[in-house]
Design an enzyme around this catalytic site. Structure first.
Site, mmCIF file in Angstrom:
data_model
loop_
_atom_site.group_PDB
_atom_site.id
_atom_site.type_symbol
_atom_site.label_atom_id
_atom_site.label_comp_id
_atom_site.label_asym_id
_atom_site.label_seq_id
_atom_site.Cartn_x
_atom_site.Cartn_y
_atom_site.Cartn_z
ATOM 1 N N GLY B 144 5.512 10.557 6.646
ATOM 2 C CA GLY B 144 4.557 11.493 6.255
ATOM 3 C C GLY B 144 5.173 12.664 5.917
ATOM 4 N N CYS B 145 4.338 13.668 5.530
ATOM 5 C CA CYS B 145 4.904 14.953 5.171
ATOM 6 C C CYS B 145 5.077 15.786 6.314
ATOM 7 C CB CYS B 145 3.937 15.915 4.066
ATOM 8 S SG CYS B 145 2.296 15.821 4.957
ATOM 9 N N PHE B 146 4.190 15.868 7.208
ATOM 10 C CA PHE B 146 4.584 16.779 8.596
ATOM 11 C C PHE B 146 5.711 16.008 9.214
ATOM 12 C CE2 PHE B 146 -0.150 17.962 8.132
ATOM 13 C CZ PHE B 146 0.142 19.482 7.838
ATOM 14 N N THR B 148 8.367 14.494 8.233
ATOM 15 C CA THR B 148 9.488 14.859 7.556
ATOM 16 C C THR B 148 9.983 16.176 7.940
ATOM 17 O OG1 THR B 148 9.094 13.487 5.546
ATOM 18 C CG2 THR B 148 10.704 15.320 5.557
#
Lengths: 340, 340, 340, 340
Positions: B144-146, B148
């Site tokens: 997921g973006c967060f 990472t």
């Protein structure tokens, strides 16, 4: 109640402009002087183009005579003129940091300058903690923008000594950096960006900490991390902590906030614990509080939102003036936020 | 190295567009199919107007045949098609959350749906922790973006078990909310605003926590608070914690990060511990780390910045593909950030 | 083709940063010097934080020796160093306005300074009109940002002498104002704002007019009104005019544009005459054209969109270098726009 | 003057919210009903989070009874309810386009629907042209946002028949698109962008043209090109034309504007012909005019700035109400712009 005269010293910046915008239609106030050493002689609307209907010119800083004087000068400069103004019998509301600290060593350490009037004491002008003291004050130290949002988000926790350490993660609009262009406020740099700064070194940290320790009467610790966000006005404060008593629930804490601020005109604990955001308080003197939550790891969040130029500066200064002068506390501050 | 064919399933969203933008000039890759059930038949440039030179049309989802398949479908949908693709012998890189959890109960609790293939295990595609496993993987769960940004800002702390609890305060650009307009992404609402959301309830929390617990091999706790900021791309992560060993200094921690990431192509610990910001990594696969500080109350801050659509999604997916296929890890990912 | 050395003179600004960003992976180019009088000795990444992987320091301006030299100095300064560079045998691409005018009186009138080398003539570096001349040029005057968007939106009209007067209404991103902070570029002032400026007095007007008169070989008039908009990169040009021949239809004009630019790599007349916007060309060297319409009152609109720092400056400079050196015209310029 | 009751029909959108924000402290007005079919029963502050102190709920649309009724319904819907409201004896101020056209054919052509009450005529509620008619009107067609800015920037030119054709190039904030999220208003698409739309086809064109033709009493032509800019509030109008009499100077035209608007409370022709911009009128009912210039090619520019939700909608509606009711024309509209 008869009219009073007010003067604004250092009126060319954003807080000066906001004082004029808000005081222009105050029924009991006459603005009789706005000073700016640099812009003396210019029309006020040359620097504040929203104030086309304000027919005043900046004057030099001499011969200031008013019932209430707002100083919007920078710290270090403001302290030099205030003793004389007080001696002339004016009430002074200082928007700089010069008189915010009870502990002069803390001031001198964090501001990096010597305090020339260490014995001159002001009342810290946050009505939600010092309303009674403000009524009789001659000198008000108007709180910093970050401290206003941070302290209001913390009071119920500190009042009951529920926490040992508050981690304040704040996001501020760029108007907080003032009217002077710098690399940091250059549009191509701060648009579409989030920029943390002064990590662990911002002088609003000791201001928050001193006030909360005084209010709670114990050695609560404060850590503070500011971020510049691409917003013109507003400070969103995310207040992280761990409760000492892990039997307390989110509802308990929410009730605590509701109760604490039930009678406050400008602090609104949102219905259903809704989450505050900056777009709801833009241009207004409100502080919204909500988003209170304890997660499964026992971590508590409380969120507050203010307009840094209004509740975080000029609006609060006028609120203090209203209290000092016995006017309705929200006189000329009834503006609702500009949404969207 | 001979060419490979890749397909993008669910290519009408932002991560689909980014995959095409970045793969278009990859020397070893041929994009042979981009699917979109809704937009089948339309030109790719009708939905991604930056891709005028991409002469491809969206197809329906049938008959996907490629060496590597990127699934940019939503969670819950992605899991349904992946087993067949694997059976056909394709390598699959899934950008959804469906296969990110080792613990299926956690997935089902936080995503609120039943997992249909609980026995199908993927490699969590963060090269900085799993590079060796990725080389031989058939199924990659792209992070997921967060997570990472959060995990990369935490690894050195967790590796040495230096902290018990990480407080992740993240600020995300609006592209993270995807391509579909909602009240939350409506310009008049999210411009000039900061909006915390999903306080204590965001499903990237357990993803971060599971990965860090697995990596550190102890029960580190994670609390996570996301904020929507008026930025198009980027996640700025402010990682708050307290060190168990209070003899460690800011310099010690900075050295730990320098050492940990010395050989990483895409994680840059900034010179002189400079503070990262979003405008320096826009459009690139870099993660910048810095702003490391321990304050006088013993509180540690570490800050990271990524582009949520690149290192936080499509760029990292291509990085994974490069590792799987034995290409240079930064092939087609050499873009420097767009600044300003 | 063997490698060439290039130098960038005045590399601390935005166009300097863009030259480095784009040239970094050019297969035939070695950047061997980047100068900045003010920042000599600093790392390039200290000023351009996106360029962490560029291991170069700014040097002083002495001893510049390269096959191709880009001058990113301000007008008035650039002209002083160029004759010597040419004498040393370098090819020079000047991004300032100093050598853009054939008519020196026009230059001196609009720039308000004396031209020291009125006899030194450059080729105006817009490949779409001067590709053949550029091949053999020693000195290129790289076009202004507004003129690039305005001229490309006008060529088909002027080529056939279809109009007498072009009214160019341009909207520019703030990066066009350069790297130095001013009141005009201060975030709180230019965010959430549209600010027309230099109404009737901008020096890009005579540049557009001279080029179009030369290209069309008749005395077409140009009026030009720039607006600063809260965008970092991009110029959107709205080109208003009235056709002399009122029998021409929107389709006729659209066909004219399609035909004119059919073979251009970087000028895209959008399918179905779609309307260009800035978010589709961000960071790329493309110029999008479309939105062509004749209304019921006979008024013609044509719209173009460019990135002011790429096609409007550094990308176009590299395009010129590629033409001069016989490289593929789009070498290192293949980046697709960053969308969103 | 005794109090009046007002109702707001269709109060869940931005113009509804603005009516409440502005009327909340009107000394002569009681808001006794705010309707929303969709949100009936919800608190007003659930949809307008800035209105925490407004203790009202949305009701359904039945039984509306008030002295003055504002209709903030969409066009096509608004026309259906207005005849009954008028019959009940209420004064109605309609913010939709339904009753703005004298020529019903024009309405039906541009709005694409049949007008059900072609014989019901309203007064076009622009006080600067129709103040006397407004005083006695029962039905006011409140002007469109673009027409307000465009007409005010044109009146002096048209009054004296100085021009044959006006080219209106307008830049609008996104709140003008209303409260409903669409692709066009999606933050990642409209941030950092300029997007022309409805080129030659926007229905505010005929509204502007009909009003100017009626006011000037000749067949002046209008061309209109709107652009969406990343601004929340505001319309900046750039008015391009050519004077028929080429002996007139910039000063002559400036004097004409000064004279025309000398007695207007809300139209400010800026001192020294300064250039208007959106940040000076945000949240206020002012229209700023300036930047008047005739260039060396005989082309005239006039620029105006308004807040589309205030002078372009709800503020102007209240101004009309004040005129109808005999209140001070600026009652509850004295707010100065929010700057920055």
């Amino acid at each position: 109640m008869k009219d009073i005269n007010v003067a604004i010293v250092g009126g060319s910046g954003y807080t000066g402009g906001e004082l004029i915008r808000l005081l222009k239609f105050h029924p009991h106030v006459n603005i009789n002087q706005i000073t700016s050493r640099k812009h003396a002689g210019k029309k006020v609307s040359d620097l504040h183009p929203n104030l086309q209907d304000v027919d005043l010119k900046f004057t030099d800083v001499d011969d200031i005579d008013a019932d209430v004087i707002f100083s919007a000068l920078p710290h270090g400069v403001s302290m030099n003129i205030i003793p004389d103004l007080l001696e002339n019998g004016s009430k002074v509301i200082d928007l700089s940091g010069d008189f915010r600290f009870n502990d002069i060593d803390t001031y001198e350490k964090w501001y990096g300058i010597e305090h020339k009037y260490p014995d001159l004491k002001a009342v810290f002008g946050l009505p939600e903690i010092n309303r009674e003291l403000i009524k009789d004050a001659n000198l008000i130290a108007n709180p910093g923008c970050f401290p206003t949002g941070a302290i209001l988000s913390s009071l119920p926790l500190v009042q009951d000594k529920l926490v040992d350490h508050l981690i304040i993660d704040s996001k501020t609009g760029v108007s907080g950096a003032g009217v002077t262009p710098t690399n940091v406020t250059h549009y191509p740099i701060c648009a579409d960006n989030v920029a943390p700064y002064a990590v662990g070194t911002h002088r609003h940290m000791p201001e928050i900490q001193e006030q909360l320790r005084s209010f709670g009467n114990y050695d609560v610790n404060v850590s503070f991390t500011p971020h510049l966000v691409p917003v013109t006005r507003g400070i969103l404060t995310t207040n992280h902590s761990f409760l000492k008593d892990d039997s307390l629930t989110t509802d308990d804490i929410y009730e605590l906030y509701l109760k604490k601020y039930a009678d406050e005109l400008f602090v609104k604990v949102l219905d259903d614990n809704n989450i505050p955001s900056l777009n709801s308080i833009r241009g207004s003197n409100y502080c919204h509080i909500g988003g209170i939550n304890i997660d499964e790891n026992g971590h508590l969040v409380v969120i507050s939102a203010i307009d840094n130029l209004v509740k975080g500066a000029s609006g609060q200064a006028i609120q203090n003036m209203n209290i000092i002068c016995g006017f309705d506390e929200n006189e000329s501050l009834k503006h609702l936020g500009l949404y969207p």
